[in-house]
Design an enzyme around this catalytic site. Structure first.
Site, mmCIF file in Angstrom:
data_model
loop_
_atom_site.group_PDB
_atom_site.id
_atom_site.type_symbol
_atom_site.label_atom_id
_atom_site.label_comp_id
_atom_site.label_asym_id
_atom_site.label_seq_id
_atom_site.Cartn_x
_atom_site.Cartn_y
_atom_site.Cartn_z
ATOM 1 N N PRO A 54 0.819 -1.209 0.000
ATOM 2 C CA PRO A 54 0.000 0.000 0.000
ATOM 3 C C PRO A 54 0.856 1.264 0.000
ATOM 4 O O PRO A 54 1.996 1.263 0.507
ATOM 5 C CB PRO A 54 -0.799 -0.105 1.308
ATOM 6 C CG PRO A 54 -0.667 -1.519 1.748
ATOM 7 C CD PRO A 54 0.633 -2.007 1.223
ATOM 8 N N ASP A 55 0.296 2.321 -0.547
ATOM 9 C CA ASP A 55 0.940 3.641 -0.519
ATOM 10 C C ASP A 55 0.640 4.271 0.834
ATOM 11 O O ASP A 55 -0.181 5.169 0.956
ATOM 12 C CB ASP A 55 0.386 4.487 -1.672
ATOM 13 C CG ASP A 55 0.978 5.886 -1.720
ATOM 14 O OD1 ASP A 55 2.080 6.089 -1.171
ATOM 15 O OD2 ASP A 55 0.323 6.771 -2.308
#
Length: 281
Positions: A54-55
């Site tokens: 995930p960012d």
């Protein structure tokens, strides 16, 4: 001409709208250059996605730096590093600027969300640090940089977090006073009305950057007419790549040979050219 000098010249060029495209490795950066864009955005979302993460500050500053260095080595274009929140507090920002300037970035973008951050288009988890704390980060960044041509971009997340236009403008003014070279105003609604309103109300000389991910109809000409300085196409490479890979794998799985996908594949000679095989001794 050095990439940083080139970046400064682009910013100072009257009427020029800089077009930067997100990349996540050296290969994608080289392709951005081949298609004559102005700059590469070493995209936090693209780099995180390329690791299947995930960012959300899962990857470390060192991991981002290493990928960004590979991007810089692969292109002559200016490279802007998406450094999220600066990977922590003021001390982390100082270390980030030292390390990223040393590898040759032309710009560093930091945003005013809490650390760890969450990608701006995720509905929950959007919280901002105080205006004063982010001012301190910007001042530390400007005090730390050695090359005056290095660009520090202050990314404002007020509209993402639901804090409103007044908060965005107050933060923009504070960040301008703290020395930011550019202001990035971010919006997630599906039309450009918020960024256009911000630009109309922004009466200070610091150039404005936008990221039209959720309002893709916004054109370069509209950006020029409304005095935006930079458009960052933040993630089309990784997203189009995933689509193409899915299509290829689906076709391959349902066939009994490579022939079914052969027309979809770039020729090996093009790959060798991208790799600069001919330059090998």
């Amino acid at each position: 001409m050095k990439a940083r000098n080139k970046m400064r010249q682009l910013i100072n060029q009257k009427g020029k709208v800089i077009r930067a495209v997100g990349a996540h490795n050296g290969l994608t950066a080289r392709l951005v250059e081949r298609h004559n864009f102005d700059a590469v955005w070493a995209s936090g979302f693209e780099i995180s996605s390329s690791f299947a993460k995930p960012d959300a500050n899962i990857l470390s500053m060192t991991e981002f730096k290493n990928i960004t260095e590979n991007i810089i080595e692969s292109t002559t274009l200016p490279v802007i590093a998406d450094c999220d929140t600066g990977f922590g507090n003021v001390n982390n920002v100082i270390e980030t600027v030292k390390k990223f300037e040393n590898i040759g970035v032309s710009g560093i973008s930091i945003e005013d969300k809490i650390f760890p951050k969450m990608n701006s288009f995720v509905e929950k988890g959007q919280s901002l640090i105080s205006k004063k704390e982010f001012e301190d980060k910007l001042k530390a960044a400007k005090d730390t940089q050695i090359d005056p041509d290095l660009i520090i971009i202050a990314r404002i997340e007020s509209l993402i977090a639901g804090s409103g236009m007044d908060d965005a403008l107050e933060r923009a003014f504070a960040y301008y006073q703290a020395g930011a070279d550019m202001i990035l105003i971010h919006s997630k609604i599906h039309n450009p009305s918020e960024v256009l309103q911000f630009r109309k109300l922004w009466n200070y000389p610091t150039p404005v950057v936008i990221v039209p991910t959720t309002y893709p109809m916004f054109s370069v000409e509209e950006a020029r007419n409304n005095d935006f300085k930079m458009l960052i196409y933040a993630n089309p490479i990784i997203r189009s790549s995933v689509k193409a890979i899915n299509d290829t794998l689906s076709k391959l799985y349902s066939s009994d040979s490579l022939l079914e996908i052969d027309d979809d594949l770039i020729d090996m000679s093009y790959m060798f050219d991208l790799q600069k095989v001919k330059e090998m001794v």
